[in-house]
Design a protein around this motif. Structure first.
Motif, PDB file in Angstrom:
ATOM      1  N   LYS A  32       0.836  -1.208   0.000  1.00 25.20           N
ATOM      2  CA  LYS A  32       0.000   0.000   0.000  1.00 25.20           C
ATOM      3  C   LYS A  32       0.868   1.254   0.000  1.00 25.20           C
ATOM      4  O   LYS A  32       0.564   2.224  -0.695  1.00 25.20           O
ATOM      5  CB  LYS A  32      -0.955  -0.010   1.192  1.00 25.20           C
ATOM      6  CG  LYS A  32      -2.097  -0.988   1.022  1.00 25.20           C
ATOM      7  CD  LYS A  32      -3.045  -0.959   2.211  1.00 25.20           C
ATOM      8  CE  LYS A  32      -4.219  -1.900   1.983  1.00 25.20           C
ATOM      9  NZ  LYS A  32      -5.157  -1.893   3.103  1.00 25.20           N
ATOM     10  N   GLU A  33       1.957   1.226   0.749  1.00 25.90           N
ATOM     11  CA  GLU A  33       2.890   2.357   0.790  1.00 25.90           C
ATOM     12  C   GLU A  33       3.509   2.604  -0.592  1.00 25.90           C
ATOM     13  O   GLU A  33       3.550   3.735  -1.076  1.00 25.90           O
ATOM     14  CB  GLU A  33       3.993   2.065   1.819  1.00 25.90           C
ATOM     15  CG  GLU A  33       5.048   3.119   1.953  1.00 25.90           C
ATOM     16  CD  GLU A  33       6.154   2.680   2.911  1.00 25.90           C
ATOM     17  OE1 GLU A  33       7.337   2.899   2.590  1.00 25.90           O
ATOM     18  OE2 GLU A  33       5.833   2.105   3.975  1.00 25.90           O
ATOM     19  N   LYS A  36       0.896   3.887  -3.103  1.00 23.72           N
ATOM     20  CA  LYS A  36       0.565   5.284  -2.857  1.00 23.72           C
ATOM     21  C   LYS A  36       1.677   6.197  -3.372  1.00 23.72           C
ATOM     22  O   LYS A  36       1.414   7.188  -4.050  1.00 23.72           O
ATOM     23  CB  LYS A  36       0.322   5.517  -1.366  1.00 23.72           C
ATOM     24  CG  LYS A  36      -0.125   6.916  -1.044  1.00 23.72           C
ATOM     25  CD  LYS A  36      -0.460   7.076   0.419  1.00 23.72           C
ATOM     26  CE  LYS A  36      -0.948   8.499   0.679  1.00 23.72           C
ATOM     27  NZ  LYS A  36      -1.303   8.703   2.072  1.00 23.72           N
ATOM     28  N   GLU A  37       2.947   5.853  -3.059  1.00 24.70           N
ATOM     29  CA  GLU A  37       4.090   6.653  -3.512  1.00 24.70           C
ATOM     30  C   GLU A  37       4.142   6.750  -5.038  1.00 24.70           C
ATOM     31  O   GLU A  37       4.474   7.786  -5.591  1.00 24.70           O
ATOM     32  CB  GLU A  37       5.402   6.049  -3.004  1.00 24.70           C
ATOM     33  CG  GLU A  37       5.666   6.279  -1.542  1.00 24.70           C
ATOM     34  CD  GLU A  37       6.909   5.547  -1.049  1.00 24.70           C
ATOM     35  OE1 GLU A  37       7.652   4.941  -1.859  1.00 24.70           O
ATOM     36  OE2 GLU A  37       7.128   5.569   0.177  1.00 24.70           O
ATOM     37  N   LYS A  39       1.593   6.377  -7.014  1.00 27.05           N
ATOM     38  CA  LYS A  39       0.260   6.742  -7.502  1.00 27.05           C
ATOM     39  C   LYS A  39      -0.358   5.616  -8.341  1.00 27.05           C
ATOM     40  O   LYS A  39      -0.880   5.829  -9.429  1.00 27.05           O
ATOM     41  CB  LYS A  39       0.309   8.051  -8.292  1.00 27.05           C
ATOM     42  CG  LYS A  39       0.723   9.242  -7.440  1.00 27.05           C
ATOM     43  CD  LYS A  39       0.784  10.503  -8.253  1.00 27.05           C
ATOM     44  CE  LYS A  39       1.070  11.748  -7.474  1.00 27.05           C
ATOM     45  NZ  LYS A  39       2.025  11.787  -6.459  1.00 27.05           N
ATOM     46  N   LYS A  40      -0.273   4.403  -7.795  1.00 23.28           N
ATOM     47  CA  LYS A  40      -0.790   3.211  -8.484  1.00 23.28           C
ATOM     48  C   LYS A  40      -1.761   2.446  -7.592  1.00 23.28           C
ATOM     49  O   LYS A  40      -1.808   1.225  -7.613  1.00 23.28           O
ATOM     50  CB  LYS A  40       0.376   2.309  -8.907  1.00 23.28           C
ATOM     51  CG  LYS A  40       1.271   2.942  -9.946  1.00 23.28           C
ATOM     52  CD  LYS A  40       2.362   1.991 -10.395  1.00 23.28           C
ATOM     53  CE  LYS A  40       3.189   2.614 -11.508  1.00 23.28           C
ATOM     54  NZ  LYS A  40       4.213   1.691 -12.011  1.00 23.28           N
ATOM     55  N   GLN A  41      -2.561   3.175  -6.812  1.00 22.54           N
ATOM     56  CA  GLN A  41      -3.485   2.524  -5.892  1.00 22.54           C
ATOM     57  C   GLN A  41      -4.522   1.651  -6.597  1.00 22.54           C
ATOM     58  O   GLN A  41      -5.057   0.731  -5.994  1.00 22.54           O
ATOM     59  CB  GLN A  41      -4.214   3.563  -5.014  1.00 22.54           C
ATOM     60  CG  GLN A  41      -3.318   4.282  -4.044  1.00 22.54           C
ATOM     61  CD  GLN A  41      -2.839   5.630  -4.579  1.00 22.54           C
ATOM     62  OE1 GLN A  41      -2.569   5.778  -5.761  1.00 22.54           O
ATOM     63  NE2 GLN A  41      -2.711   6.604  -3.697  1.00 22.54           N
ATOM     64  N   ASP A  42      -4.816   1.927  -7.858  1.00 25.57           N
ATOM     65  CA  ASP A  42      -5.806   1.140  -8.596  1.00 25.57           C
ATOM     66  C   ASP A  42      -5.184  -0.041  -9.343  1.00 25.57           C
ATOM     67  O   ASP A  42      -5.900  -0.807  -9.984  1.00 25.57           O
ATOM     68  CB  ASP A  42      -6.556   2.026  -9.597  1.00 25.57           C
ATOM     69  CG  ASP A  42      -7.429   3.055  -8.899  1.00 25.57           C
ATOM     70  OD1 ASP A  42      -7.893   2.782  -7.767  1.00 25.57           O
ATOM     71  OD2 ASP A  42      -7.644   4.134  -9.474  1.00 25.57           O
TER      72      ASP A  42
END
Length: 127
Positions: A32-33, A36-37, A39-42
């Motif tokens: 998750k970290e 997020k860094e 920008k690939k949460q999806d």
């Protein structure tokens, strides 16, 4: 009698219902970290096995977007992390646990594979 590699592999296909892959809490938090860094949460986490390494096969983790999802992929979700495994890798990864370790000596994803008969010292390669 000669058989091709694909016909041998197809006999070992694991159904989506029988497949198991576990991400530990530490692995989920680190993923998750990273997502997020970057920008690939999806995105999806693709877990693969590749030929190579000092023991015959090596593990590969990759963040991929929706266009890289195939209908034959095994799809799992654990605490918001969407995981993909291709059919060829599934027989090697079934039952695996993926952890994240961060110590003075090493840092990274650690694979605990009950199917491996041998692994190298780095823990990234197995047979």
């Amino acid at each position: 009698m000669k058989t091709d590699e694909n016909s041998v592999k197809s006999k070992n296909l694991i159904s989506k219902e029988d497949f198991s892959l576990i991400l530990t809490a530490k692995a989920i938090n680190k993923l998750k970290e990273i997502m997020k860094e970057e920008k690939k949460q999806d995105n999806y986490l693709r877990a693969n096995v590749l030929a190579g390494g000092c023991s015959g096969y090596t593990y590969d983790l990759e963040l991929v977007d929706k266009k890289n999802v195939t209908e034959s992929d095994i799809k799992l979700e654990q605490q918001g992390i969407k995981v993909l495994v291709d059919n060829e890798s599934a027989e090697f990864l079934n039952g695996i646990s993926i952890d994240f370790i961060d110590t003075l000596n090493e840092s990274g994803f650690k694979f605990n594979n009950p199917n491996a008969t041998k692994s190298c010292g780095c823990g990234k390669s197995f047979s």
